[in-house]
Scaffold this motif. Sequence first.
Motif, PDB file in Angstrom:
ATOM      1  N   ARG A 295      -2.995   4.049  -2.592  1.00  0.00           N
ATOM      2  CA  ARG A 295      -3.109   3.063  -3.891  1.00  0.00           C
ATOM      3  C   ARG A 295      -2.470   1.670  -3.407  1.00  0.00           C
ATOM      4  NH1 ARG A 295      -0.369   6.327  -8.139  1.00  0.00           N
ATOM      5  NH2 ARG A 295      -2.350   7.041  -8.089  1.00  0.00           N
TER       6      ARG A 295
ATOM      7  N   HIS B 108      -4.322  -2.086 -12.855  1.00  0.00           N
ATOM      8  CA  HIS B 108      -3.630  -1.681 -11.661  1.00  0.00           C
ATOM      9  C   HIS B 108      -2.210  -0.953 -11.643  1.00  0.00           C
ATOM     10  CE1 HIS B 108      -1.822  -5.837 -12.678  1.00  0.00           C
ATOM     11  NE2 HIS B 108      -0.868  -5.236 -12.124  1.00  0.00           N
ATOM     12  N   TYR B 109      -1.666  -0.948 -10.476  1.00  0.00           N
ATOM     13  CA  TYR B 109      -0.264  -0.151 -10.567  1.00  0.00           C
ATOM     14  C   TYR B 109       0.635  -1.317 -10.098  1.00  0.00           C
ATOM     15  CZ  TYR B 109      -2.765   4.192 -10.268  1.00  0.00           C
ATOM     16  OH  TYR B 109      -3.272   5.411 -10.591  1.00  0.00           O
TER      17      TYR B 109
ATOM     18  N   GLU C 171       0.924  -1.042   0.007  1.00  0.00           N
ATOM     19  CA  GLU C 171       0.083   0.053   0.002  1.00  0.00           C
ATOM     20  C   GLU C 171       0.947   1.202   0.094  1.00  0.00           C
ATOM     21  OE1 GLU C 171      -3.113  -0.619  -0.176  1.00  0.00           O
ATOM     22  OE2 GLU C 171      -2.728  -2.631   0.152  1.00  0.00           O
TER      23      GLU C 171
END
Length: 349
Positions: free
Chosen positions: A53, A82-83, A45
């Motif tokens: 995020r 997503h990242y 996180e």
Amino acid sequence: MSYSFLQRLGWCNAFLQQLSFDELCSDSTVGHLARVTAVHRNRVEAIGVEGERSIVVPAPFQPVSQHLAVGDWVLAEDASEHYRLRRILEPKNRIRRINHGLPQVIAANVDYLWIVTSANEEFNVKRLQRYLALAHEFAIVPVVILTKIDLCADLDDYLARVHAVGADHVHALSVHVPATLGVLQNYLAEGTTIALVGSSGVGKSTLVNAMFAMTLPTREIRTHDARGKHTTTHRELFFTDGGVAIVDTPGMRELQLYDGEQGIERTFSSIVELARSCRYGDCSHENEPGCAIRQAIADGAIAQAHFDNYRKLAREEASQQRRSLGAHAVKEHTRAYFKKIHSHNKLKY
Ligand SMILES: Nc1nc2c(ncn2[C@@H]2O[C@H](COP(=O)(O)OP(=O)(O)OP(=O)(O)O)[C@@H](O)[C@H]2O)c(=O)[nH]1
Ligand SMILES: [Mg+2]
Ligand SMILES: [Zn+2]
């Protein structure tokens, strides 16, 4: 949103300088920079200009706990829906330890190590020295905080013992006497990162709650934990309203020094200095003639306990090395280490 917003999360020039020209030119870069607030098995996180995020950590950075920790700055990239972590920026420092024989990063980019210890039976000089050594080793400013002074009748005694180990920043306080907390304001500039260490129950979470009007769980709501289990179980980083990042780790009771030589030398600098004046370069400080350490102990210049403690930590450090390098390597290492300490003798005689 711009880089200046990141400053309240601890961003500084040392990180900006690590960005490539292309990255600096790209509009998307600032949105992809984030500071890690929690570490999981396959993702972290993190918080950046666009808020919290989740960032997936790909194989090259696995296992996560060996590569990064809360407090790290990372550059992410878009990956379908997503990242994904692209790289970890070189941190100012890292707190590491050995866990089950493996190196583990506990926190990164820490400005102050608040070493919390309570003015009661929990107080332990050796533990304090260990934490000081840890701080010095990782280039973090140690701040010793003696808590629960409302319960203690012989504060001067405790303070004398803290000062005897060579701590520079020492504060005694009680959460029940708000005026005693004021002095800690000096450490709370925006963008500062503070990690708290200390045994379970010394009052780390209570202190944070009192300082920042927060509501971390403390011992009171877990009274069944009579066996001293840690109330704080997640290693996490969070921000106060004033832009101070707090790392409230589990007690790190099984703290082992990792690559701890430098830390030991700093904490025990007077002993390391003195050893250079022993007549023999390989003096074991047992009963050799001309031993400066035994002389200093006899004169009362250094305490026997302080020396014993140094020995214990030096030995622990050696066995740590032995485990990670193998027996032969450590023999070589120990030889080199003592040679280094005694190299001055050679010049004198
Ligand atoms: N009398 C007194 N009690 C305190 C003080 N600070 C903390 N306590 C009490 O000490 C107990 C333990 O406090 P915590 O804040 O949970 O301790 P911790 O260091 O966070 O413990 P872990 O999360 O388990 O590592 C609680 O019951 C607190 O109320 C203080 O200054 N004076
Ligand atoms: Mg706690
Ligand atoms: Zn000696």
